[in-house]
Design a protein around this motif. Structure first.
Motif, PDB file in Angstrom:
ATOM      1  N   VAL A   9      -3.302  10.658   2.702  1.00 37.09           N
ATOM      2  CA  VAL A   9      -2.487   9.817   3.584  1.00 37.09           C
ATOM      3  C   VAL A   9      -2.968   8.371   3.515  1.00 37.09           C
ATOM      4  O   VAL A   9      -2.169   7.428   3.370  1.00 37.09           O
ATOM      5  CB  VAL A   9      -2.525  10.345   5.029  1.00 37.09           C
ATOM      6  N   ASP A  10      -4.285   8.186   3.592  1.00 36.17           N
ATOM      7  CA  ASP A  10      -4.843   6.831   3.546  1.00 36.17           C
ATOM      8  C   ASP A  10      -4.581   6.161   2.194  1.00 36.17           C
ATOM      9  O   ASP A  10      -4.260   4.971   2.132  1.00 36.17           O
ATOM     10  CB  ASP A  10      -6.348   6.865   3.811  1.00 36.17           C
ATOM     11  N   LEU A  11      -4.742   6.919   1.130  1.00 38.16           N
ATOM     12  CA  LEU A  11      -4.550   6.359  -0.209  1.00 38.16           C
ATOM     13  C   LEU A  11      -3.091   5.967  -0.442  1.00 38.16           C
ATOM     14  O   LEU A  11      -2.800   4.899  -0.999  1.00 38.16           O
ATOM     15  CB  LEU A  11      -5.013   7.362  -1.263  1.00 38.16           C
ATOM     16  N   ILE A  12      -2.184   6.823  -0.024  1.00 42.09           N
ATOM     17  CA  ILE A  12      -0.761   6.503  -0.204  1.00 42.09           C
ATOM     18  C   ILE A  12      -0.377   5.301   0.648  1.00 42.09           C
ATOM     19  O   ILE A  12       0.372   4.415   0.193  1.00 42.09           O
ATOM     20  CB  ILE A  12       0.106   7.730   0.118  1.00 42.09           C
ATOM     21  N   ASP A  13      -0.906   5.224   1.863  1.00 38.43           N
ATOM     22  CA  ASP A  13      -0.651   4.048   2.699  1.00 38.43           C
ATOM     23  C   ASP A  13      -1.162   2.784   2.015  1.00 38.43           C
ATOM     24  O   ASP A  13      -0.511   1.733   2.053  1.00 38.43           O
ATOM     25  CB  ASP A  13      -1.319   4.203   4.069  1.00 38.43           C
ATOM     26  N   PHE A  14      -2.339   2.895   1.405  1.00 38.30           N
ATOM     27  CA  PHE A  14      -2.906   1.743   0.712  1.00 38.30           C
ATOM     28  C   PHE A  14      -2.019   1.336  -0.471  1.00 38.30           C
ATOM     29  O   PHE A  14      -1.733   0.154  -0.668  1.00 38.30           O
ATOM     30  CB  PHE A  14      -4.323   2.061   0.221  1.00 38.30           C
ATOM     31  N   ARG A  15      -1.581   2.324  -1.235  1.00 34.90           N
ATOM     32  CA  ARG A  15      -0.721   2.027  -2.377  1.00 34.90           C
ATOM     33  C   ARG A  15       0.564   1.346  -1.937  1.00 34.90           C
ATOM     34  O   ARG A  15       1.010   0.359  -2.536  1.00 34.90           O
ATOM     35  CB  ARG A  15      -0.388   3.336  -3.115  1.00 34.90           C
ATOM     36  N   HIS A  16       1.137   1.819  -0.855  1.00 31.68           N
ATOM     37  CA  HIS A  16       2.364   1.222  -0.342  1.00 31.68           C
ATOM     38  C   HIS A  16       2.123  -0.211   0.144  1.00 31.68           C
ATOM     39  O   HIS A  16       2.998  -1.081   0.001  1.00 31.68           O
ATOM     40  CB  HIS A  16       2.943   2.070   0.779  1.00 31.68           C
ATOM     41  N   ASP A  17       0.938  -0.456   0.711  1.00 31.04           N
ATOM     42  CA  ASP A  17       0.603  -1.807   1.153  1.00 31.04           C
ATOM     43  C   ASP A  17       0.502  -2.759  -0.040  1.00 31.04           C
ATOM     44  O   ASP A  17       1.020  -3.881  -0.002  1.00 31.04           O
ATOM     45  CB  ASP A  17      -0.703  -1.793   1.940  1.00 31.04           C
ATOM     46  N   LEU A  18      -0.155  -2.311  -1.118  1.00 32.53           N
ATOM     47  CA  LEU A  18      -0.195  -3.124  -2.335  1.00 32.53           C
ATOM     48  C   LEU A  18       1.215  -3.379  -2.848  1.00 32.53           C
ATOM     49  O   LEU A  18       1.540  -4.482  -3.294  1.00 32.53           O
ATOM     50  CB  LEU A  18      -1.004  -2.424  -3.428  1.00 32.53           C
ATOM     51  N   HIS A  19       2.049  -2.341  -2.777  1.00 31.58           N
ATOM     52  CA  HIS A  19       3.405  -2.448  -3.316  1.00 31.58           C
ATOM     53  C   HIS A  19       4.216  -3.503  -2.572  1.00 31.58           C
ATOM     54  O   HIS A  19       5.038  -4.203  -3.178  1.00 31.58           O
ATOM     55  CB  HIS A  19       4.093  -1.084  -3.224  1.00 31.58           C
ATOM     56  N   ARG A  20       3.990  -3.612  -1.273  1.00 31.47           N
ATOM     57  CA  ARG A  20       4.734  -4.593  -0.473  1.00 31.47           C
ATOM     58  C   ARG A  20       4.355  -6.032  -0.819  1.00 31.47           C
ATOM     59  O   ARG A  20       5.127  -6.953  -0.560  1.00 31.47           O
ATOM     60  CB  ARG A  20       4.460  -4.378   1.024  1.00 31.47           C
ATOM     61  N   HIS A  21       3.157  -6.224  -1.366  1.00 31.82           N
ATOM     62  CA  HIS A  21       2.623  -7.572  -1.542  1.00 31.82           C
ATOM     63  C   HIS A  21       2.234  -7.816  -3.006  1.00 31.82           C
ATOM     64  O   HIS A  21       1.064  -8.033  -3.327  1.00 31.82           O
ATOM     65  CB  HIS A  21       1.418  -7.788  -0.629  1.00 31.82           C
ATOM     66  N   PRO A  22       3.189  -7.781  -3.914  1.00 29.57           N
ATOM     67  CA  PRO A  22       2.865  -7.940  -5.331  1.00 29.57           C
ATOM     68  C   PRO A  22       2.445  -9.371  -5.667  1.00 29.57           C
ATOM     69  O   PRO A  22       2.969 -10.342  -5.101  1.00 29.57           O
ATOM     70  CB  PRO A  22       4.175  -7.580  -6.034  1.00 29.57           C
ATOM     71  N   GLU A  23       1.494  -9.472  -6.593  1.00 21.82           N
ATOM     72  CA  GLU A  23       1.071 -10.769  -7.109  1.00 21.82           C
ATOM     73  C   GLU A  23       1.037 -10.684  -8.626  1.00 21.82           C
ATOM     74  O   GLU A  23       0.500  -9.735  -9.190  1.00 21.82           O
ATOM     75  CB  GLU A  23      -0.314 -11.137  -6.572  1.00 21.82           C
ATOM     76  N   ALA A  93      10.057 -12.252  -2.931  1.00 23.69           N
ATOM     77  CA  ALA A  93      11.250 -12.427  -3.767  1.00 23.69           C
ATOM     78  C   ALA A  93      10.864 -12.647  -5.227  1.00 23.69           C
ATOM     79  O   ALA A  93       9.968 -13.428  -5.541  1.00 23.69           O
ATOM     80  CB  ALA A  93      12.064 -13.608  -3.268  1.00 23.69           C
ATOM     81  N   GLY A  94      11.542 -11.916  -6.107  1.00 25.81           N
ATOM     82  CA  GLY A  94      11.344 -12.112  -7.537  1.00 25.81           C
ATOM     83  C   GLY A  94      10.087 -11.496  -8.112  1.00 25.81           C
ATOM     84  O   GLY A  94       9.795 -11.697  -9.297  1.00 25.81           O
ATOM     85  N   LYS A  95       9.354 -10.711  -7.333  1.00 22.85           N
ATOM     86  CA  LYS A  95       8.128 -10.093  -7.816  1.00 22.85           C
ATOM     87  C   LYS A  95       8.071  -8.643  -7.346  1.00 22.85           C
ATOM     88  O   LYS A  95       8.505  -8.331  -6.225  1.00 22.85           O
ATOM     89  CB  LYS A  95       6.883 -10.838  -7.310  1.00 22.85           C
TER      90      LYS A  95
END
Length: 382
Positions: A9-23, A93-95
């Motif tokens: 659960v923690d790992l998937i939450d972390f992955r989703h957090d990274l996904h929301r904030h792409p760089e 946007a765009g990333k």
């Protein structure tokens, strides 16, 4: 299994957090910060930050001397607008994380969870979160960083998810698995003119029109043929965005690919000769530049043997699949440092392709990849 349901659960939450904030490449500061914050819970013996840019390396040490294993993931996203519709979709946007690097990095953190609870008996494990993979600059920058000497591995491993393969199925083989490639930029310079008097200028229009099919015609064969090469025109522009100006300059971008590094120089030379001839015929200036330079990725037999044993022990279905693949991978540079190997983890036969706007990393693969990496660690380091 060394990961609990709560861990997942923690790992998937972390992955989703990274996904929301792409760089994208070179901008991964906040992504690295999030990784470092997660690593703080795991208490590795050493954490290096700012490695080759925004890279992060965490070191887990055994009680006895032994070899150093490096497991590598990537931090960067892509300059592509995401269209998955996921509740955790990109907020930038765009990333978007449309190659799965968010999932690869979370897989390394899953491995780190296991190592924090049961460190290796000997040697060291280095978890490397590499920046700037997508533009081919990150691995070279990490290796060139003076602090890389503190974590130089004896063996290096990585994975990449691969749509088109059944979920969890592994493609693995010795030898070349990813092609060499580089981006070639051809800038043609003439002389602008009023659109009513085009004959008073020097336009690159005919040269560009001639070069695009001529460059594409340099392609031949397909992997695994050793003479495979591919020239793909990816972008072109001509003059100003105006109706009153006859163009005086323009560009063509073309990606050149070969199966192995040794064949790249010949392909570049042929492409350059075409460009010079086209420029000379129309009295144009020509500037040639190269970007996004990737070496071919080659799996060492020794490293592949370790992965095969781990896959068999974990009951993972594996074969050579359709390797080598045409795509490039920055992991290829690590083979100059240590025997290395990358395996490809199926993300589903009908899964959206990498770099597509609707692609998303399957969360189920986090545990699969972490188990394989952990098995490699235990087999070698105990």
């Amino acid at each position: 299994m060394f990961l609990t349901n709560h861990d997942m659960v923690d790992l998937i939450d972390f992955r989703h957090d990274l996904h929301r904030h792409p760089e994208i490449s070179g901008e991964e500061e906040e992504t690295a910060r999030r990784v470092v914050a997660f690593l703080a819970q795991l208490k590795p013996q050493k954490v290096l930050t700012g490695l080759g840019g925004h890279g992060v390396a965490a070191v887990f040490e055994g009680a006895e001397p032994g070899p150093t294993l490096l497991f590598r993931s990537e931090l960067d996203a892509l300059p592509i607008e995401e269209k998955t519709g996921a509740p955790y979709a990109s907020t930038v946007a765009g990333k978007g994380h449309l190659c799965g690097h968010d999932g690869h990095s979370t897989t390394l953190l899953a491995l780190g969870l296991g190592l924090s609870r049961q460190p290796p008996e000997r040697g060291r494990v280095v978890l490397l979160f590499q920046p700037s993979e997508e533009n081919g600059a990150g691995a070279a920058a990490v290796i060139a960083d003076p602090r890389f000497g503190e974590i130089t591995p004896d063996l290096a491993f990585s994975l990449h998810n691969l749509p088109g393969l059944p979920l969890g199925h592994v493609a693995l083989k010795e030898g070349p698995v990813n092609c060499a490639s580089r981006g070639m930029r051809l800038h043609l310079t003439g002389k602008t003119a009023h659109a009513s008097l085009p004959e008073t200028g020097i336009s690159p229009m005919s040269a560009i029109a001639r070069l695009m099919p001529a460059l594409t015609a340099l392609s031949r064969s397909a992997p695994p043929a050793l003479d495979f090469r591919l020239a793909t025109v990816t972008h072109a522009w001509l003059g100003e965005e105006a109706f009153g100006i006859a163009p005086g300059d323009g560009e063509i971008w073309v990606t050149l690919r070969t199966l192995v590094d040794d064949h790249m120089a010949a392909l570049c030379a042929e492409a350059e000769n075409l460009a010079r001839a086209a420029a000379a015929e129309t009295n144009l200036g020509l500037a040639i530049g190269y970007e996004d330079i990737f070496l071919h990725c080659e799996n060492a037999p020794e490293a592949v043997d370790h992965l095969v044993r781990a896959l068999d022990a974990e009951g993972a279905v594996h074969d050579a699949g359709t390797l080598p693949m045409r795509g490039s991978e920055d992991f290829g540079r690590f083979r100059a440092i240590a025997p290395s190997a990358m395996f490809f983890l199926g993300s589903g036969e009908s899964h959206p392709a990498l770099h597509n706007p609707d692609y998303d990393f399957p969360d189920e693969l986090i545990a699969v990849g972490a188990r394989i990496f952990m098995r490699v660690t235990r087999d070698i380091l105990g």
